[in-house]
Design a protein around this motif. Structure first.
Motif, mmCIF file in Angstrom:
data_model
loop_
_atom_site.group_PDB
_atom_site.id
_atom_site.type_symbol
_atom_site.label_atom_id
_atom_site.label_comp_id
_atom_site.label_asym_id
_atom_site.label_seq_id
_atom_site.Cartn_x
_atom_site.Cartn_y
_atom_site.Cartn_z
ATOM 1 N N UNK A 1 46.028 38.495 16.283
ATOM 2 C CA UNK A 1 44.953 39.402 15.883
ATOM 3 C C UNK A 1 45.147 40.794 16.469
ATOM 4 N N UNK A 2 45.696 40.860 17.671
ATOM 5 C CA UNK A 2 45.767 42.152 18.347
ATOM 6 C C UNK A 2 47.066 42.894 18.020
ATOM 7 N N UNK A 3 48.162 42.168 17.917
ATOM 8 C CA UNK A 3 49.437 42.861 17.735
ATOM 9 C C UNK A 3 49.897 42.934 16.286
ATOM 10 N N UNK A 4 49.576 41.903 15.489
ATOM 11 C CA UNK A 4 50.113 41.939 14.127
ATOM 12 C C UNK A 4 49.196 41.300 13.077
ATOM 13 N N UNK A 5 47.923 41.740 13.038
ATOM 14 C CA UNK A 5 46.972 41.116 12.101
ATOM 15 C C UNK A 5 47.436 41.159 10.652
ATOM 16 N N UNK A 6 48.165 42.218 10.261
ATOM 17 C CA UNK A 6 48.527 42.334 8.850
ATOM 18 C C UNK A 6 49.939 41.880 8.541
ATOM 19 N N UNK A 7 50.714 41.566 9.575
ATOM 20 C CA UNK A 7 52.101 41.164 9.311
ATOM 21 C C UNK A 7 52.149 39.700 8.871
ATOM 22 N N UNK A 8 53.066 39.396 7.959
ATOM 23 C CA UNK A 8 53.166 38.021 7.485
ATOM 24 C C UNK A 8 53.928 37.124 8.460
ATOM 25 N N UNK A 9 53.459 35.886 8.591
ATOM 26 C CA UNK A 9 54.166 34.858 9.362
ATOM 27 C C UNK A 9 54.716 33.875 8.338
ATOM 28 N N UNK A 10 55.972 33.479 8.495
ATOM 29 C CA UNK A 10 56.606 32.632 7.472
ATOM 30 C C UNK A 10 56.915 31.220 7.955
ATOM 31 N N UNK A 11 56.633 30.945 9.251
ATOM 32 C CA UNK A 11 57.078 29.638 9.748
ATOM 33 C C UNK A 11 55.941 28.753 10.237
#
Ligand SMILES: Cc1cc2nc3c(=O)[nH]c(=O)nc-3n(C[C@H](O)[C@H](O)[C@H](O)COP(=O)(O)OP(=O)(O)OC[C@H]3O[C@@H](n4cnc5c(N)ncnc54)[C@H](O)[C@@H]3O)c2cc1C
Ligand code: FES
Lengths: 343, 107
Positions: free
Chosen positions: A47-57
């Protein structure tokens, strides 16, 4: 201010993805949880560092953003009615003689718990300090990294530094009560809600505040009381800005924090655990997620979920040695489904 | 292909580089103590370097998220995130200096 001690089965330190999933696993075993996090929201790094980045794993979710994963984990934990305490840092953790635990936060909350789960990730999120020489001497007197009470800033000549949501929000919120308000940022681009940026520009238009482009290079003042700062403008020229209060907002970084003082064995800022119970060197205190270490450890959300499941079994046995822990599937067990509110 | 790394003490190191690799990865894989907390996701800013002004123009303009991270980490005029620089023929010989915040503290 003394508050009543909160009594519960388990206190989870850290509401990152792993702490959130631990609520679910402990809940299936009838253990009630309270979570404490220094952030003002759940999700930890996601939530703090990469709320909008996609996680694929994440198994079964071919792509999911940090924010969405957090929301789903909250939803999954909801049937167990966990209680969340945000903006609180756990400072003290002590074992009582009867094997239960006492915890205390910086905000004065106290807990009495039967077991403790440390899901503290890379440590507690704390404000980044700008590398301005001698800034320490002013901290807490005229330089502040957060606003706890707005009233403390009434009538001040405030300079805010930064270009994110915190910098913009506090500029707008403190402007009406400040004697004067100025904002400084290294460029005319912001990582903040466009609405806040527009509001700030409007205040500048109305001459209610000033906006400077540049970076603070030096602080001036005496005995911790600021009188002004030197700023290097984008043309390389140095100019002076007068102020008596500086609020730098440069985002957050992770610091181990108070965990080092709890008497738990640490290895390079990580907590060594076994891979059966994920217990620390203190019985009844478990460590899961990014904060722990063991041979072959991978700092992945996936690994943290697995650790939460095994830890829950061990914590249940610690809390209630008589209990018969039977292995069940959520698909087929009516008793588990009742707990989840679906049967 | 190589890059020149100026470390925290001002010493220069010539590092073998591979086409398509991030400069952050090149520095890290040669064993230099670069923090690079987020592993190249442009989310931490602790892979910040100062690019030699003679080379700066050869790099692509920083994206918005790189600028945000430079804001948060007190970037200067020549600062870039080394995880956002991909090695190419053009950049053979690139000179960068590790920013103080990017140097791991000795444990
Ligand atoms: C840019 C980036 C991309 C990533 N991509 C992936 C990916 O694709 N796949 C993947 O599996 N992983 C990824 N990760 C790693 C993943 O985010 C972590 O493994 C995961 O967040 C760890 O979860 P956690 O719950 O253990 O800890 P965290 O998410 O770190 O949460 C810990 C929480 O504990 C709180 N806390 C700590 N100490 C205290 C205290 N004393 N009192 C109160 N609160 C405290 C902190 O404030 C924090 O909110 C990525 C990480 C980053 C930075
Ligand atoms: S490694 Fe984190 S921003 Fe480059």
């Amino acid at each position: 201010m003394t508050q009543e001690t909160i009594t519960t089965d388990v206190v989870i330190i850290g509401a990152g993805p792993v702490g959130l999933f631990a609520v679910f696993e402990l809940g299936l075993l009838d253990l009630k949880c309270h979570l404490v996090d220094i952030l003002d929201k759940p999700g930890g790094q996601c939530a703090e560092l990469y709320p909008e980045k996609p996680i694929y794993d994440i198994p079964g979710l071919p792509v999911v953003s940090g924010q969405e994963l957090t929301e789903r984990l909250m939803e999954q934990a909801a049937p167990f009615n966990p209680e969340y305490h945000y903006n609180e840092m756990v400072e003290e953790l002590r074992k009582n003689e009867d094997g239960s635990f006492h915890l205390k936060t910086d905000g004065g909350l106290t807990f009495h718990a039967k077991a403790v789960v440390i899901a503290a990730g890379g440590g507690s999120f704390q404000p980044k300090k700008p590398p301005i020489p001698g800034i320490e001497a002013y901290e807490g007197k005229s330089v502040f990294y957060s606003v706890k009470r707005m009233e403390d800033f009434r009538g001040k000549n405030i300079l805010i530094s930064g270009g994110g949501d915190s910098a913009l929000d506090w500029t707008i919120n403190l402007e009406p009560i400040a004697n004067s308000m100025q904002l400084i940022h290294r460029r005319d681009g912001f990582r903040a809600a466009p609405d806040s940026v527009n509001k700030m520009h409007a205040l500048v238009e109305e001459q209610k505040m000033k906006f400077h482009l540049g970076q603070i290079t030096e602080l001036h003042g005496d005995n911790g009381q600021l009188t002004g700062v030197s700023v290097k403008g984008n043309d390389g020229e140095i100019f002076q800005v007068e102020c008596d209060t500086l609020l730098p907002f440069f985002g957050l970084t992770m610091k181990l924090g108070p965990i080092a003082n709890w008497g738990i064995n640490l290895n390079e800022n990580l907590i060594p655990v076994d891979t059966e119970k994920f217990v620390t060197d203190a019985e009844g205190i478990y460590a899961i997620g990014d904060i722990n270490t063991y041979p072959g450890k991978l700092k992945l959300i996936l690994s943290g979920f697995h650790e939460a499941a095994l830890m829950a079994q061990a914590a249940k046995r610690y809390i209630d040695p008589e209990a018969k822990v039977t292995f069940q599937y959520t698909t087929s067990s009516t008793s588990l489904q009742k707990k989840l509110g679906v049967a | 292909m190589h890059i020149v790394l100026v470390d925290g003490h001002g010493a220069e190191h010539k590092l073998e580089a591979l086409e398509g690799w991030r400069v952050m990865e090149i520095i890290r894989d040669h064993g230099y103590p670069i923090v690079a907390e987020c592993g190249g996701a442009c989310a931490c800013g602790t892979c910040q370097v100062e690019v030699d002004p003679n080379w700066a123009a050869k790099l692509h303009e920083p994206r918005e998220d790189e600028l945000d991270m430079l804001d948060e980490n007190y970037g200067g005029e020549w600062s870039r995130l080394s995880c956002q620089i991909l090695m190419s023929e053009e950049l053979d010989g690139l000179r960068v200096r590790l920013a103080p915040i990017s140097v791991k503290e000795a444990a």
